[in-house]
Design a protein around this motif. Sequence first.
Motif, PDB file in Angstrom:
ATOM      1  N   TYR A  96       0.798  -1.216   0.000  1.00 53.81           N
ATOM      2  CA  TYR A  96       0.000   0.000   0.000  1.00 53.81           C
ATOM      3  C   TYR A  96       0.837   1.275   0.000  1.00 53.81           C
ATOM      4  CZ  TYR A  96      -3.783  -3.223   0.779  1.00 53.81           C
ATOM      5  OH  TYR A  96      -4.673  -4.260   0.624  1.00 53.81           O
ATOM      6  N   ARG A 137      -6.633   4.841  10.612  1.00 52.12           N
ATOM      7  CA  ARG A 137      -7.101   5.665   9.485  1.00 52.12           C
ATOM      8  C   ARG A 137      -8.075   4.838   8.659  1.00 52.12           C
ATOM      9  NH1 ARG A 137      -1.627   5.747   8.790  1.00 52.12           N
ATOM     10  NH2 ARG A 137      -1.833   4.881   6.675  1.00 52.12           N
ATOM     11  N   ASP A 138      -9.054   5.480   8.110  1.00 52.33           N
ATOM     12  CA  ASP A 138     -10.092   4.764   7.365  1.00 52.33           C
ATOM     13  C   ASP A 138      -9.505   3.897   6.265  1.00 52.33           C
ATOM     14  OD1 ASP A 138     -12.074   5.835   8.942  1.00 52.33           O
ATOM     15  OD2 ASP A 138     -12.665   7.387   7.509  1.00 52.33           O
ATOM     16  N   GLU A 139      -8.493   4.402   5.558  1.00 48.36           N
ATOM     17  CA  GLU A 139      -7.941   3.637   4.436  1.00 48.36           C
ATOM     18  C   GLU A 139      -7.244   2.355   4.880  1.00 48.36           C
ATOM     19  OE1 GLU A 139      -4.926   7.084   5.147  1.00 48.36           O
ATOM     20  OE2 GLU A 139      -7.097   6.753   5.236  1.00 48.36           O
ATOM     21  N   GLN A 140      -6.881   2.284   6.164  1.00 41.10           N
ATOM     22  CA  GLN A 140      -6.207   1.075   6.634  1.00 41.10           C
ATOM     23  C   GLN A 140      -7.144  -0.128   6.703  1.00 41.10           C
ATOM     24  OE1 GLN A 140      -4.309   2.640  10.252  1.00 41.10           O
ATOM     25  NE2 GLN A 140      -2.321   2.176   9.307  1.00 41.10           N
ATOM     26  N   TRP A 141      -8.449   0.121   6.746  1.00 42.78           N
ATOM     27  CA  TRP A 141      -9.365  -1.017   6.746  1.00 42.78           C
ATOM     28  C   TRP A 141      -9.226  -1.831   5.466  1.00 42.78           C
ATOM     29  CZ3 TRP A 141     -11.485  -2.814  10.959  1.00 42.78           C
ATOM     30  CH2 TRP A 141     -11.696  -1.941  12.036  1.00 42.78           C
ATOM     31  N   ALA A 142      -8.841  -1.187   4.362  1.00 38.42           N
ATOM     32  CA  ALA A 142      -8.640  -1.904   3.102  1.00 38.42           C
ATOM     33  C   ALA A 142      -7.446  -2.848   3.172  1.00 38.42           C
ATOM     34  CB  ALA A 142      -8.453  -0.917   1.952  1.00 38.42           C
ATOM     35  N   TRP A 143      -6.501  -2.580   4.068  1.00 37.19           N
ATOM     36  CA  TRP A 143      -5.337  -3.449   4.209  1.00 37.19           C
ATOM     37  C   TRP A 143      -5.717  -4.856   4.654  1.00 37.19           C
ATOM     38  CZ3 TRP A 143      -0.738  -0.551   6.958  1.00 37.19           C
ATOM     39  CH2 TRP A 143      -0.531   0.687   6.329  1.00 37.19           C
TER      40      TRP A 143
END
Length: 210
Positions: A96, A137-143
Amino acid sequence: MTISLRDSATVLFQGDSITDVGRLVEPDSPLGNGYARLAADRVRSARPAAGITFVNRGVGGDGVSDLRARWREDAMDIKPDVVSIMIGVNDTWRRYDSGAVTSVGAYENDYRAILTQVRDRLDAQLILIEPFLVPVRDEQWAWREDLDPRIHTVRRLSEEFDATLLAADGLLNQAARAAGGAEYIAGDGVHPTPLGHAVLAEAWTALVGL
């Protein structure tokens, strides 16, 4: 499963920056300043006469292929009696932040290779600590799409190699809820805070009967 930690045993902690925690840049802190040192301190306090040796060879930034590349020098040559491994979050993170992808298959192959060496050449007990993510962070949920299969891989390997499993991902996310937020456990979602390291150390020492 509880590890039988005999007197005069050598315990090796292996992994990335979560295990390293300054041990490479602080000569006076060979165990670093994270869960590995806290766990060692707890064991020494409970069993002061045991003479157990603790060694930390965590290296910040490592993925599983890096661990495999240095495994002989930084693991096998030490001839540990207990090998504790936590590796994998960088294999996800690099996807990422830099587009460097390590497939789950490659991750499993490298992880299995180092465990096979331990099984075949050492009379050592294994502790496998899941890689974890505590999203801040919200985008870390995609990890999680990338990390969760690695967690499942570690769980399968723990069964295959009769290793003791420390299910760190659920543990630390639960601790974050109890503490009032992810930032209290892992400031960037990956690296534990002092409280996060304390939670890991407590869970680790429980695996050796303390």
